[in-house]
Design a protein around this motif. Structure first.
Motif, PDB file in Angstrom:
ATOM      1  N   THR A  23       0.847  -1.185   0.000  1.00 40.74           N
ATOM      2  CA  THR A  23       0.000   0.000   0.000  1.00 40.74           C
ATOM      3  C   THR A  23       0.880   1.231   0.000  1.00 40.74           C
ATOM      4  O   THR A  23       1.783   1.344   0.823  1.00 40.74           O
ATOM      5  N   ARG A  24       0.635   2.132  -0.946  1.00 46.14           N
ATOM      6  CA  ARG A  24       1.348   3.411  -0.992  1.00 46.14           C
ATOM      7  C   ARG A  24       0.326   4.536  -1.069  1.00 46.14           C
ATOM      8  O   ARG A  24      -0.591   4.490  -1.881  1.00 46.14           O
ATOM      9  N   ILE A  25       0.510   5.535  -0.224  1.00 38.15           N
ATOM     10  CA  ILE A  25      -0.384   6.691  -0.194  1.00 38.15           C
ATOM     11  C   ILE A  25       0.466   7.944  -0.312  1.00 38.15           C
ATOM     12  O   ILE A  25       1.432   8.130   0.428  1.00 38.15           O
ATOM     13  N   SER A  26       0.115   8.810  -1.252  1.00 38.29           N
ATOM     14  CA  SER A  26       0.842  10.055  -1.460  1.00 38.29           C
ATOM     15  C   SER A  26      -0.164  11.201  -1.522  1.00 38.29           C
ATOM     16  O   SER A  26      -1.131  11.151  -2.279  1.00 38.29           O
ATOM     17  N   VAL A  27       0.086  12.244  -0.709  1.00 39.41           N
ATOM     18  CA  VAL A  27      -0.795  13.410  -0.683  1.00 39.41           C
ATOM     19  C   VAL A  27       0.070  14.654  -0.862  1.00 39.41           C
ATOM     20  O   VAL A  27       1.005  14.875  -0.094  1.00 39.41           O
ATOM     21  N   ASN A  28      -0.228  15.446  -1.878  1.00 41.61           N
ATOM     22  CA  ASN A  28       0.484  16.700  -2.134  1.00 41.61           C
ATOM     23  C   ASN A  28      -0.520  17.841  -2.207  1.00 41.61           C
ATOM     24  O   ASN A  28      -1.556  17.718  -2.847  1.00 41.61           O
ATOM     25  N   ASP A  29      -0.178  18.946  -1.577  1.00 43.98           N
ATOM     26  CA  ASP A  29      -1.029  20.136  -1.612  1.00 43.98           C
ATOM     27  C   ASP A  29      -0.164  21.304  -2.073  1.00 43.98           C
ATOM     28  O   ASP A  29       0.604  21.859  -1.294  1.00 43.98           O
ATOM     29  N   GLN A  30      -0.297  21.645  -3.349  1.00 46.07           N
ATOM     30  CA  GLN A  30       0.502  22.729  -3.920  1.00 46.07           C
ATOM     31  C   GLN A  30      -0.351  23.576  -4.839  1.00 46.07           C
ATOM     32  O   GLN A  30      -1.176  23.064  -5.591  1.00 46.07           O
ATOM     33  N   ASP A  31      -0.129  24.863  -4.756  1.00 43.55           N
ATOM     34  CA  ASP A  31      -0.780  25.821  -5.667  1.00 43.55           C
ATOM     35  C   ASP A  31      -2.299  25.686  -5.689  1.00 43.55           C
ATOM     36  O   ASP A  31      -2.923  25.749  -6.741  1.00 43.55           O
ATOM     37  N   GLY A  32      -2.907  25.491  -4.521  1.00 42.03           N
ATOM     38  CA  GLY A  32      -4.361  25.412  -4.438  1.00 42.03           C
ATOM     39  C   GLY A  32      -4.945  24.136  -4.989  1.00 42.03           C
ATOM     40  O   GLY A  32      -6.131  24.074  -5.306  1.00 42.03           O
ATOM     41  N   GLU A  33      -4.114  23.101  -5.129  1.00 41.09           N
ATOM     42  CA  GLU A  33      -4.584  21.829  -5.664  1.00 41.09           C
ATOM     43  C   GLU A  33      -4.114  20.693  -4.760  1.00 41.09           C
ATOM     44  O   GLU A  33      -2.938  20.585  -4.441  1.00 41.09           O
ATOM     45  N   TYR A  39      -2.173   3.563  -4.048  1.00 38.66           N
ATOM     46  CA  TYR A  39      -1.882   2.345  -4.797  1.00 38.66           C
ATOM     47  C   TYR A  39      -1.930   1.185  -3.810  1.00 38.66           C
ATOM     48  O   TYR A  39      -1.209   1.189  -2.809  1.00 38.66           O
ATOM     49  N   ILE A  40      -2.809   0.228  -4.059  1.00 38.85           N
ATOM     50  CA  ILE A  40      -2.945  -0.936  -3.188  1.00 38.85           C
ATOM     51  C   ILE A  40      -2.829  -2.189  -4.051  1.00 38.85           C
ATOM     52  O   ILE A  40      -3.520  -2.326  -5.059  1.00 38.85           O
ATOM     53  N   ARG A  41      -1.935  -3.073  -3.631  1.00 34.65           N
ATOM     54  CA  ARG A  41      -1.772  -4.352  -4.330  1.00 34.65           C
ATOM     55  C   ARG A  41      -1.907  -5.461  -3.297  1.00 34.65           C
ATOM     56  O   ARG A  41      -1.311  -5.408  -2.227  1.00 34.65           O
ATOM     57  N   LYS A  42      -2.709  -6.456  -3.636  1.00 30.86           N
ATOM     58  CA  LYS A  42      -2.872  -7.634  -2.779  1.00 30.86           C
ATOM     59  C   LYS A  42      -2.485  -8.852  -3.600  1.00 30.86           C
ATOM     60  O   LYS A  42      -3.105  -9.132  -4.612  1.00 30.86           O
TER      61      LYS A  42
END
Length: 78
Positions: A23-33, A39-42
């Motif tokens: 499981t990979r989780i990526s959160v980016n907050d840039q320029d009002g977005e 991504y989850i793999r079992k």
């Protein structure tokens, strides 16, 4: 004796192949977005491949965290 050894090796190989969850989780907050990528793999199958962008100009930190938490929780249930 050899049969037990071979059966033990087969058991270990089977468990190692079936236990590869990722499981990979990526959160980016840039320029009002706000961009959320999950991504989850079992086993050998991709269960979830999520990549979405949301406008975040009017959201405070608590609202952004709640949105991310809601999305990630719902994707993990699939």
């Amino acid at each position: 004796m050899r049969i037990k050894f071979i059966l033990m090796l087969l058991l270990v190989a089977t468990l190692s192949c079936g236990g590869s969850n990722n499981t990979r989780i990526s959160v980016n907050d840039q320029d009002g977005e706000l961009r959320i990528r999950v991504y989850i793999r079992k086993g050998w199958h991709n269960v979830v491949n999520y990549d979405q962008r949301f406008p975040s100009a009017g959201l405070n930190k608590e609202q952004r965290d709640r949105l991310v938490s809601h999305i990630v929780d719902s994707l993990k249930q699939q």
